[in-house]
Structures are given as C-alpha cells and as structure tokens.
Design a protein around this motif. Structure first.
Motif, PDB file in Angstrom:
ATOM      1  N   GLN A 284       0.819  -1.208   0.000  1.00 46.62           N
ATOM      2  CA  GLN A 284       0.000   0.000   0.000  1.00 46.62           C
ATOM      3  C   GLN A 284       0.854   1.259   0.000  1.00 46.62           C
ATOM      4  N   THR A 285       1.975   1.234   0.689  1.00 49.61           N
ATOM      5  CA  THR A 285       2.876   2.386   0.676  1.00 49.61           C
ATOM      6  C   THR A 285       3.448   2.598  -0.717  1.00 49.61           C
ATOM      7  N   ALA A 286       3.907   1.527  -1.338  1.00 45.43           N
ATOM      8  CA  ALA A 286       4.451   1.635  -2.693  1.00 45.43           C
ATOM      9  C   ALA A 286       3.381   2.123  -3.668  1.00 45.43           C
ATOM     10  N   TYR A 287       2.180   1.624  -3.529  1.00 50.07           N
ATOM     11  CA  TYR A 287       1.047   2.004  -4.381  1.00 50.07           C
ATOM     12  C   TYR A 287       0.818   3.514  -4.342  1.00 50.07           C
ATOM     13  N   ASN A 288       0.793   4.093  -3.151  1.00 49.11           N
ATOM     14  CA  ASN A 288       0.564   5.528  -3.026  1.00 49.11           C
ATOM     15  C   ASN A 288       1.761   6.352  -3.470  1.00 49.11           C
ATOM     16  N   GLU A 289       2.952   5.866  -3.231  1.00 46.48           N
ATOM     17  CA  GLU A 289       4.140   6.587  -3.699  1.00 46.48           C
ATOM     18  C   GLU A 289       4.141   6.689  -5.220  1.00 46.48           C
ATOM     19  N   GLU A 290       3.852   5.598  -5.890  1.00 47.18           N
ATOM     20  CA  GLU A 290       3.888   5.604  -7.355  1.00 47.18           C
ATOM     21  C   GLU A 290       2.758   6.456  -7.941  1.00 47.18           C
ATOM     22  N   ILE A 291       1.653   6.551  -7.248  1.00 45.35           N
ATOM     23  CA  ILE A 291       0.535   7.348  -7.754  1.00 45.35           C
ATOM     24  C   ILE A 291       0.747   8.828  -7.503  1.00 45.35           C
ATOM     25  N   PHE A 292       1.195   9.199  -6.299  1.00 44.51           N
ATOM     26  CA  PHE A 292       1.142  10.600  -5.895  1.00 44.51           C
ATOM     27  C   PHE A 292       2.476  11.340  -5.905  1.00 44.51           C
ATOM     28  N   PHE A 293       3.606  10.651  -5.868  1.00 40.62           N
ATOM     29  CA  PHE A 293       4.869  11.375  -5.894  1.00 40.62           C
ATOM     30  C   PHE A 293       5.003  12.115  -7.225  1.00 40.62           C
ATOM     31  N   LEU A 294       5.374  13.384  -7.152  1.00 35.81           N
ATOM     32  CA  LEU A 294       5.415  14.246  -8.324  1.00 35.81           C
ATOM     33  C   LEU A 294       6.672  14.006  -9.156  1.00 35.81           C
ATOM     34  N   SER A 295       6.545  14.212 -10.461  1.00 33.74           N
ATOM     35  CA  SER A 295       7.716  14.150 -11.334  1.00 33.74           C
ATOM     36  C   SER A 295       8.707  15.232 -10.898  1.00 33.74           C
ATOM     37  N   HIS A 296       9.981  14.892 -10.895  1.00 31.80           N
ATOM     38  CA  HIS A 296      11.016  15.853 -10.526  1.00 31.80           C
ATOM     39  C   HIS A 296      12.365  15.334 -10.999  1.00 31.80           C
ATOM     40  N   ASP A 297      13.278  16.271 -11.324  1.00 32.11           N
ATOM     41  CA  ASP A 297      14.617  15.902 -11.792  1.00 32.11           C
ATOM     42  C   ASP A 297      14.526  14.806 -12.863  1.00 32.11           C
ATOM     43  N   ASN A 298      15.174  13.682 -12.622  1.00 32.09           N
ATOM     44  CA  ASN A 298      15.146  12.602 -13.607  1.00 32.09           C
ATOM     45  C   ASN A 298      14.009  11.602 -13.379  1.00 32.09           C
ATOM     46  N   TYR A 299      13.173  11.870 -12.367  1.00 32.49           N
ATOM     47  CA  TYR A 299      12.064  10.959 -12.070  1.00 32.49           C
ATOM     48  C   TYR A 299      10.792  11.427 -12.758  1.00 32.49           C
ATOM     49  N   LYS A 300      10.109  10.518 -13.411  1.00 33.89           N
ATOM     50  CA  LYS A 300       8.824  10.809 -14.033  1.00 33.89           C
ATOM     51  C   LYS A 300       7.786   9.853 -13.474  1.00 33.89           C
ATOM     52  N   SER A 301       6.699  10.398 -12.972  1.00 36.04           N
ATOM     53  CA  SER A 301       5.651   9.566 -12.408  1.00 36.04           C
ATOM     54  C   SER A 301       4.871   8.877 -13.521  1.00 36.04           C
ATOM     55  N   PRO A 302       4.095   7.844 -13.195  1.00 28.33           N
ATOM     56  CA  PRO A 302       3.265   7.207 -14.220  1.00 28.33           C
ATOM     57  C   PRO A 302       2.171   8.126 -14.768  1.00 28.33           C
ATOM     58  N   GLN A 303       1.879   9.210 -14.033  1.00 30.54           N
ATOM     59  CA  GLN A 303       0.937  10.246 -14.477  1.00 30.54           C
ATOM     60  C   GLN A 303      -0.494   9.730 -14.633  1.00 30.54           C
ATOM     61  N   VAL A 304      -0.877   8.775 -13.798  1.00 33.16           N
ATOM     62  CA  VAL A 304      -2.266   8.319 -13.821  1.00 33.16           C
ATOM     63  C   VAL A 304      -3.154   9.405 -13.218  1.00 33.16           C
ATOM     64  N   THR A 305      -4.330   9.573 -13.784  1.00 29.01           N
ATOM     65  CA  THR A 305      -5.306  10.500 -13.206  1.00 29.01           C
ATOM     66  C   THR A 305      -6.125   9.750 -12.160  1.00 29.01           C
ATOM     67  N   VAL A 306      -6.501  10.452 -11.090  1.00 30.87           N
ATOM     68  CA  VAL A 306      -7.079   9.784  -9.910  1.00 30.87           C
ATOM     69  C   VAL A 306      -8.400  10.416  -9.505  1.00 30.87           C
ATOM     70  N   ARG A 307      -9.373   9.574  -9.245  1.00 32.95           N
ATOM     71  CA  ARG A 307     -10.635   9.964  -8.603  1.00 32.95           C
ATOM     72  C   ARG A 307     -10.763   9.166  -7.307  1.00 32.95           C
ATOM     73  N   VAL A 308     -11.074   9.853  -6.216  1.00 33.51           N
ATOM     74  CA  VAL A 308     -11.310   9.175  -4.945  1.00 33.51           C
ATOM     75  C   VAL A 308     -12.765   8.728  -4.906  1.00 33.51           C
ATOM     76  N   MET A 309     -12.973   7.467  -4.588  1.00 32.14           N
ATOM     77  CA  MET A 309     -14.332   6.950  -4.462  1.00 32.14           C
ATOM     78  C   MET A 309     -15.037   7.595  -3.269  1.00 32.14           C
ATOM     79  N   SER A 310     -16.352   7.689  -3.360  1.00 33.22           N
ATOM     80  CA  SER A 310     -17.137   8.229  -2.253  1.00 33.22           C
ATOM     81  C   SER A 310     -16.907   7.395  -0.997  1.00 33.22           C
ATOM     82  N   ILE A 311     -16.577   8.074   0.101  1.00 37.81           N
ATOM     83  CA  ILE A 311     -16.289   7.346   1.345  1.00 37.81           C
ATOM     84  C   ILE A 311     -17.548   6.755   1.965  1.00 37.81           C
ATOM     85  N   TYR A 312     -18.720   7.159   1.470  1.00 34.55           N
ATOM     86  CA  TYR A 312     -19.965   6.604   1.998  1.00 34.55           C
ATOM     87  C   TYR A 312     -20.563   5.539   1.077  1.00 34.55           C
TER      88      TYR A 312
END
Length: 351
Positions: A284-312
């Motif tokens: 789960q930690t790796a999952y969130n790092e790969e989704i949310f860590f921003l592109s910077h320097d030589n690192y490029k994120s996968p750039q997936v677009t994200v919608r949070v499901m309704s918590i209810y």
C-alpha cells in the motif's frame, strides 16, 4: 568638442530624473507588497496554519459529468506483451465471463477459503447480482473447491518473491496482485480489484464514474482526510516569511480500486510489480508513492489521473463503525462495498 552653451545638458538631466522616479516607484511598489503581505499574515496567522485563510469556492461539477457513464468496450492497452499460453487462456476466459470488458477481480490462496472469508465475499458478490467477476486462485486447492461450486475462477500459480517472504501471508499475497492485474489490463479489460475482506452490498459497476485512469477507496474518514485539504506549515527561523501551505490527504487503500486499461495504468502496475519483487515493502505504501509522488529531476511519475471513491459508498470500516453506525436509522444510504480490514475475524458473526 564640448557644448559650451549647455543646450545638450537638458535631455540628459531629464533622463536621469525619469530613471530616479521609475526606480523610486519600483521600490515603493515592492515595499507596499511586502507590507501588505506582512499585514495579511499578521491578521490571518491562525487561518494560514489551519489552511483556511482563503474561503473555498464551491466546486462546480461539469454539466456532462454523471455517475455510471455508459461503458464502451475498453480499448487495448497498446502495451506490448508476450501472448503465452496463460494469456491466451485468460483472454478466452474473460470473453466468456466478462464480455463487457470489465471484471471484478479477487486474488486468493487457500487461507481465506479455509477461514470462511472467501465465502463471505462470494456471498456478497452473488446477492449483489455481479456476474462479471473472477477469483484468481493461487493454488490448486482453491481452484478445485471453487470449480466444484461453479464459481468463476482462473488458476494462476505465482510464487511469492524472496523480498516478501517474511512480511506475513496476507501482505505477501497482496503484493502479487499488481502483476496479476497487469495481465488483465494488457488484454484490454478494466479491473475493479477487491481484497477478499470486502463486503459487497450492491453492484459496484453501477457506481463508477469511469472518467479517470484510477478510482480508488480512501483510508480517510471524512471529506478533508479523504478528498484533500490545505494545511499550514510554520518555520519560525524564516521570520515574517515563515508560513507556507501544503496539500494533504490520507492514502488510498490498495485493497479496492478500479483501473482503466491504458499505457499509464499498465506502467503503474509494472512499476509496482517490479518494486515489490525486489523490495521488502508494504504494497500500500508503494502504491501511493507511485501514484502521488510528483515528477522531478530525472524521475517521471506514471501520471495516472485519480478519482477518490465516495467514502460513503466505497466505505472503510472506520467510517462505518465510528460514524455511520451512530447515525439515526434510515438517514444514510446503503453502502456499495465495505472494506472491513480493521476488524478481526470479520467473516464470523459479530452482531
């Protein structure tokens, strides 16, 4: 030869005077900005630290944005892959059980089967009327049992990597799911991945928006923690310029999410599969790092677009037990899926 009459001095004097006036204007403007900022900070210190210095404008929903958008057959992911015997068999099976090119996928070995948890999950799937589901069986015992009961099952023996060997059975199995999901995506199927410790109460495919690469369940317990909010930060060593702000939200849960098949989601799954085959790391930690860590320097994120499901609708157990269950009867809608990972022995009767 110099100008003894002084006629040439007047334009030069005017230029110098104009430059001085312009410089004074710039200095005065900068001083005004600084004083304004300092006055604003002085009056709004607490609000800045709370992230509420500016009133949030109500978000406007696009006119055409609606729940459960019509689903066209998913386009191929356009990523290359080896079409081996397993991929050929999986594609043929998916065409049979999930012809709409969307599938609810659960991954299980024999442990949840013996504990009764898998039966609880399947009971929910059946009563919700979900037919486009697949249980990926990691061992023959699970496959044999489910086939005997005419349950949608696909056998996919995958060994646990050395890096995950000592992380506990549940975490080790959970780390395998990204490579499994990737096979579905490569074949052009959208995947609603669900852990087995999820109660299915309604057909989840009726509650998806399908307007982002990924729709995921949050571990947040209210709107700010789930959907995001601005927090203040103070560094007193910076004097009057000590305040800053940051965006904050709880992590997405890697046990319940929907992925559309495209190159970005394929890359995300491939990165996670590779990382967790080499690193002793919580999936789960790796999952969130790969989704949310921003592109910077030589690192490029996968750039997936994200919608949070309704918590209810796609609910975690904290929302259920610390919030919803204390509300008056009839004031809340039926959840769609409830992830009950924070409870022990969730498959046993407790109420």
């Amino acid at each position: 030869m110099g100008d003894s009459t002084g006629k040439g001095k007047f334009p030069s004097t005017m230029r110098d005077r104009n430059q001085v006036i312009a410089a004074l204007f710039v200095v005065g403007m900068c001083a005004g900005i600084i004083m304004s900022e300092r006055t604003y900070i002085s009056y709004n210190r607490e609000d800045i630290l709370r992230g509420t210095a500016l009133v949030n404008k109500p978000q406007q929903q696009p006119a055409q944005l609606r729940l459960n958008q019509a689903v066209a057959p998913a386009a191929p992911s356009q990523a290359s892959y080896i079409k081996d015997a397993q991929m050929i068999q999986l594609e043929a099976y998916l065409q049979k059980v999930a012809p709409t090119r969307e599938a609810l996928v659960g991954v299980s070995n024999v442990n949840p089967l013996r504990e009764g948890m898998l039966d609880t999950f399947l009971h929910g799937v059946k009563q919700a009327g979900v037919t486009n589901y697949v249980i990926v069986a990691l061992d023959h015992d699970t496959e044999t049992d489910l086939k005997a009961r005419d349950i949608n099952v696909f056998y996919m023996p995958i060994g646990i990597s050395k890096s995950q060997a000592d992380t506990g059975a549940n975490h080790a199995v959970s780390a395998l799911k990204f490579g499994i999901i990737n096979k579905f995506l490569l074949l052009g199927w959208a995947v609603l991945l669900s852990d087995i410790d999820v109660c299915v109460l309604q057909d989840p495919f009726k509650f998806l928006y399908r307007d982002h690469d990924l729709e995921g369940m949050s571990d947040g317990f209210d709107k700010p923690t789930a959907y995001g909010h601005i927090e203040g930060y103070e560094d007193k060593s910076m004097g009057w310029a000590r305040f800053a702000q940051k965006e904050s939200h709880f992590n997405l849960n890697s046990g319940l999410f929907y992925l559309k098949p495209n190159p970005r989601t394929v890359e995300l799954m491939q990165r996670l599969e590779t990382r967790l085959s080499r690193e002793k790391y919580w999936d789960q930690t790796a999952y969130n790092e790969e989704i949310f860590f921003l592109s910077h320097d030589n690192y490029k994120s996968p750039q997936v677009t994200v919608r949070v499901m309704s918590i209810y609708q796609f609910m975690n157990s904290k929302v259920l037990f610390k919030d919803v269950r204390h509300r008056p009867y009839g004031t809340t809608d039926m959840p769609v899926m409830v992830h009950i990972s924070r409870l022990r022995r969730v498959h046993e009767p407790q109420f």
